[in-house]
Motif scaffolding. Structure first.
Motif: not given
Length: 250
Positions: A21-23, A152-159, A170-175
């Motif tokens: 995933s290039e994490s 309603s609020v942009p909200f993302f999660w990841g590992t 912030d999508l870019d921060v999660v990416k």
């Protein structure tokens, strides 16, 4: 707003992890905290010790979905959005007139933790409005987070590369931290450290991961859908002082 929790505090769902995933390691050398600060010069970072960190900025706010932060009795909470039934919830939790949305969320959590009368799905379902929140209890070393039914609020999660949980609006921060191992946080759901992800709209149903495919055709984390056929066990949240404290065993 941003939070990164060490994997022993909040284990991200296996389905979020994408091979190759290039994490990166979000916590090592303060990598993701520094990246967030570089994007948000006026941001504040809250160091949670070995458990991770939380960060937020008051700049460039949407006036209809403001960001709030509070800490009460070692409970840290980031909130973005607007609660429509504030007056009702203040009365329900015995709060004073000046209490705002983030204080309401903290008090709702304390009610759950300290043998409150309501199950967790009802507590979140009783919050009417547009919102996303991230809460960390440093005494119990547990997390609690949720998003409204409409997203309603942009909200993302990841590992990240070490399995730590990254959550942000912030999508870019999660990416940056998770590469392709991320997804939108499921609408109408809540997550706890011990109980994992659950739907508060359909608390008796399991959630089924469905692989996400990006525009280039590569797998990118997973979305979680309510499985109408699969039922969960009991949805109660054991409380402090009970045989099973929810913050440790839920």
């Amino acid at each position: 707003m941003l939070a990164v929790f060490e994997k022993s505090v909040a284990k991200s769902p296996d389905a979020l992890q994408t091979p190759n995933s290039e994490s990166v390691s979000a916590l090592k050398d303060g990598f993701l905290a520094q990246h967030f600060s570089s994007l948000q010069p006026g941001s504040v970072t809250i160091n949670l010790g070995s458990s991770g960190f939380m960060a937020y900025s008051s700049d460039k706010q949407n006036p209809l979905l403001p960001r709030l932060f509070a800490v009460v009795d070692d409970i840290f909470c980031l909130f973005q959005g607007h609660i429509e039934n504030v007056a009702h919830l203040k009365q329900q939790y015995g709060l004073n007139k000046i209490a705002n949305e983030v204080i309401i969320v903290i008090e709702a959590y304390r009610s759950l933790r300290d043998r409150g009368p309501y199950p967790p799905d009802q507590v979140v379902r009783d919050i009417h409005g547009k919102f996303a929140f991230i809460l960390y209890d440093s005494t119990a070393k547990t997390t609690f987070m949720a998003a409204d039914v409409d997203g309603s609020v942009p909200f993302f999660w990841g590992t990240d590369s070490e399995g730590h949980l990254v959550v942000s609006t912030d999508l870019d921060v999660v990416k940056k931290g998770c590469g392709k191992s991320f997804a939108p946080f499921p609408k109408g759901c809540f997550f706890t450290s011990s109980g994992g992800l659950r739907s508060y709209e359909h608390p008796h149903n399991e959630l089924k991961p469905v692989p996400r495919v990006d525009s280039s055709g590569e797998v990118c984390g997973a979305n979680f859908k309510v499985d109408a056929e699969a039922k969960k066990g009991g949805t109660g949240m054991p409380r402090v002082g009970s045989a099973a404290n929810w913050s440790q065993n839920y």
